[in-house]
Enzyme design. Sequence first.
Site, PDB file in Angstrom:
ATOM      1  N   THR A  93       0.877  -1.182   0.000  1.00  0.00           N
ATOM      2  CA  THR A  93       0.000   0.000   0.000  1.00  0.00           C
ATOM      3  C   THR A  93       0.906   1.221   0.000  1.00  0.00           C
ATOM      4  O   THR A  93       1.627   1.455   0.977  1.00  0.00           O
ATOM      5  CB  THR A  93      -0.891   0.028   1.256  1.00  0.00           C
ATOM      6  OG1 THR A  93      -1.674  -1.161   1.278  1.00  0.00           O
ATOM      7  CG2 THR A  93      -1.816   1.240   1.237  1.00  0.00           C
ATOM      8  N   LYS A 168      -7.982   1.539  -2.725  1.00  0.00           N
ATOM      9  CA  LYS A 168      -7.646   1.133  -1.348  1.00  0.00           C
ATOM     10  C   LYS A 168      -7.764   2.320  -0.370  1.00  0.00           C
ATOM     11  O   LYS A 168      -8.383   2.208   0.689  1.00  0.00           O
ATOM     12  CB  LYS A 168      -6.218   0.561  -1.352  1.00  0.00           C
ATOM     13  CG  LYS A 168      -5.550   0.417  -0.016  1.00  0.00           C
ATOM     14  CD  LYS A 168      -5.699  -0.939   0.560  1.00  0.00           C
ATOM     15  CE  LYS A 168      -5.093  -0.985   1.966  1.00  0.00           C
ATOM     16  NZ  LYS A 168      -5.461  -2.137   2.716  1.00  0.00           N
ATOM     17  N   LYS A 243      -1.560   5.465   8.548  1.00  0.00           N
ATOM     18  CA  LYS A 243      -0.749   5.464   7.312  1.00  0.00           C
ATOM     19  C   LYS A 243      -1.656   5.658   6.093  1.00  0.00           C
ATOM     20  O   LYS A 243      -1.388   6.493   5.232  1.00  0.00           O
ATOM     21  CB  LYS A 243       0.013   4.136   7.200  1.00  0.00           C
ATOM     22  CG  LYS A 243       0.765   3.994   5.889  1.00  0.00           C
ATOM     23  CD  LYS A 243       1.217   2.566   5.607  1.00  0.00           C
ATOM     24  CE  LYS A 243       1.579   2.456   4.130  1.00  0.00           C
ATOM     25  NZ  LYS A 243       1.894   1.107   3.704  1.00  0.00           N
TER      26      LYS A 243
HETATM   27  P1  NAD Z   1       6.106  -5.600   7.256  1.00  0.00           P
HETATM   28  O1  NAD Z   1       6.858  -4.425   7.749  1.00  0.00           O
HETATM   29  O2  NAD Z   1       5.819  -6.725   8.172  1.00  0.00           O
HETATM   30  O3  NAD Z   1       6.872  -6.223   5.971  1.00  0.00           O
HETATM   31  C1  NAD Z   1       7.598  -5.493   5.036  1.00  0.00           C
HETATM   32  C2  NAD Z   1       8.916  -6.204   4.789  1.00  0.00           C
HETATM   33  O4  NAD Z   1       9.635  -5.534   3.748  1.00  0.00           O
HETATM   34  C3  NAD Z   1       9.832  -6.222   6.008  1.00  0.00           C
HETATM   35  O5  NAD Z   1      10.134  -7.561   6.351  1.00  0.00           O
HETATM   36  C4  NAD Z   1      11.088  -5.422   5.560  1.00  0.00           C
HETATM   37  O6  NAD Z   1      12.287  -5.929   6.099  1.00  0.00           O
HETATM   38  C5  NAD Z   1      11.032  -5.617   4.053  1.00  0.00           C
HETATM   39  N1  NAD Z   1      11.727  -4.591   3.270  1.00  0.00           N
HETATM   40  C6  NAD Z   1      11.751  -3.241   3.470  1.00  0.00           C
HETATM   41  N2  NAD Z   1      12.459  -2.643   2.486  1.00  0.00           N
HETATM   42  C7  NAD Z   1      12.894  -3.626   1.655  1.00  0.00           C
HETATM   43  C8  NAD Z   1      13.658  -3.652   0.459  1.00  0.00           C
HETATM   44  N3  NAD Z   1      14.126  -2.517  -0.098  1.00  0.00           N
HETATM   45  N4  NAD Z   1      13.912  -4.845  -0.126  1.00  0.00           N
HETATM   46  C9  NAD Z   1      13.455  -5.995   0.424  1.00  0.00           C
HETATM   47  N5  NAD Z   1      12.711  -6.049   1.551  1.00  0.00           N
HETATM   48  C10 NAD Z   1      12.447  -4.885   2.163  1.00  0.00           C
HETATM   49  O7  NAD Z   1       4.757  -5.011   6.615  1.00  0.00           O
HETATM   50  P2  NAD Z   1       3.411  -5.831   6.282  1.00  0.00           P
HETATM   51  O8  NAD Z   1       2.493  -5.776   7.429  1.00  0.00           O
HETATM   52  O9  NAD Z   1       3.797  -7.139   5.668  1.00  0.00           O
HETATM   53  O10 NAD Z   1       2.766  -4.851   5.179  1.00  0.00           O
HETATM   54  C11 NAD Z   1       3.288  -4.785   3.869  1.00  0.00           C
HETATM   55  C12 NAD Z   1       2.416  -3.859   3.054  1.00  0.00           C
HETATM   56  O11 NAD Z   1       1.069  -4.344   3.043  1.00  0.00           O
HETATM   57  C13 NAD Z   1       2.340  -2.430   3.618  1.00  0.00           C
HETATM   58  O12 NAD Z   1       2.351  -1.530   2.545  1.00  0.00           O
HETATM   59  C14 NAD Z   1       1.003  -2.409   4.358  1.00  0.00           C
HETATM   60  O13 NAD Z   1       0.435  -1.113   4.408  1.00  0.00           O
HETATM   61  C15 NAD Z   1       0.176  -3.343   3.489  1.00  0.00           C
HETATM   62  N6  NAD Z   1      -0.930  -3.981   4.205  1.00  0.00           N
HETATM   63  C16 NAD Z   1      -0.724  -4.545   5.427  1.00  0.00           C
HETATM   64  C17 NAD Z   1      -1.793  -5.140   6.100  1.00  0.00           C
HETATM   65  C18 NAD Z   1      -1.602  -5.769   7.457  1.00  0.00           C
HETATM   66  O14 NAD Z   1      -2.615  -6.073   8.113  1.00  0.00           O
HETATM   67  N7  NAD Z   1      -0.364  -6.005   7.917  1.00  0.00           N
HETATM   68  C19 NAD Z   1      -3.067  -5.166   5.503  1.00  0.00           C
HETATM   69  C20 NAD Z   1      -3.236  -4.634   4.232  1.00  0.00           C
HETATM   70  C21 NAD Z   1      -2.155  -4.028   3.590  1.00  0.00           C
END
Ligand code: NAD
Length: 297
Positions: A93, A168, A243
């Site tokens: 997102t 979204k 966010k």
């Molecule tokens: P998270 O922080 O758990 O996972 C993100 C991962 O990306 C981390 O493990 C981080 O180390 C990695 N990362 C960061 N920069 C990087 C790079 N340059 N190269 C490789 N890896 C890298 O976040 P999440 O909860 O998995 O959410 C991910 C996305 O999904 C976000 O944009 C969030 O807004 C969206 N989202 C999350 C949820 C939820 O409930 N968690 C629901 C809907 C949408």
Amino acid sequence: MATIAFIGLGHMGLPMARNLVKAGHKVQGFDVRPPDVALDGALSLAASNRAALKGAETVITMLPAGPQVGEAFLADGILAHAQKGALLIDCSTIDVKTAREVAAEAQERGFLMVDAPVSGGVGGAEGASLTFMVGGEKAGFERAKPVLEAMGKKIVHTGASGNGQAAKICNNMILAISMIAVSEAFVLAEKLGLSHQTLFDVASTSSGQCWSLTSYCPVPGPVPASPANRDYKAGFTAAMMLKDLRLAQAAAGEAGVGTPLGAEAATLYALLASAGKGHLDFSSIIKLLRGDLNTSN
Ligand code: NAD
């Protein structure tokens, strides 16, 4: 079976990648902070972004926000090293502007790219029941659909590039505003001596009816599955909602559109987060409105 590079194995990415493996794909994962868990057979961990891209027909990213997506795709990233003809799917997102900029750059270099943010949270990622909102050319959508079906139940084409992100953040802005409205009504009802259940029974069958009331009620009791019944354990955290509201405000600013209730919702969620409650479910906004932020959770 396809070879898929999966970049970003966090709360959402890891279970999504696992579902691709279950569907028979070979998945080459990469994360700057590799997950601290044992990985299953067909999900391998690459040492770099570049190594994960080797031989991949599809590249999926699930990263925190716009800056990380820019970093992963631009400069010496995915656009420089993905194999020719690879389909690029960004499920993070992020802000509409970055989504459109990265997609335009991808197109320039001959790649089909779609933005495909999700709703459904970690539970949906684990259960392969996510909803994907897909922005980009029809050809990209058609190629992405069978891949996304391994991770989700509903795959919607929302139009041009960036429109997945637009759908979204518009949806989540409605959700935040309606949750605040429902919470305000319960706080007023408490002061007027009206029980939670009575207000619920009336409003849920009247014109105040909405999802925030009937499926995700912010007070314990009327909807047993809602986070209010478990001390507002998330669910969808207040920090995540903040966010998304900030992304909506940035998009509204870019588009020159007034979204006064969206702006107010962002302010209220910022106050909740700065009171140390960002980890709680977003329905805990009722605590801020009631003025009972001094409890331990
Ligand atoms: P998270 O922080 O758990 O996972 C993100 C991962 O990306 C981390 O493990 C981080 O180390 C990695 N990362 C960061 N920069 C990087 C790079 N340059 N190269 C490789 N890896 C890298 O976040 P999440 O909860 O998995 O959410 C991910 C996305 O999904 C976000 O944009 C969030 O807004 C969206 N989202 C999350 C949820 C939820 O409930 N968690 C629901 C809907 C949408």
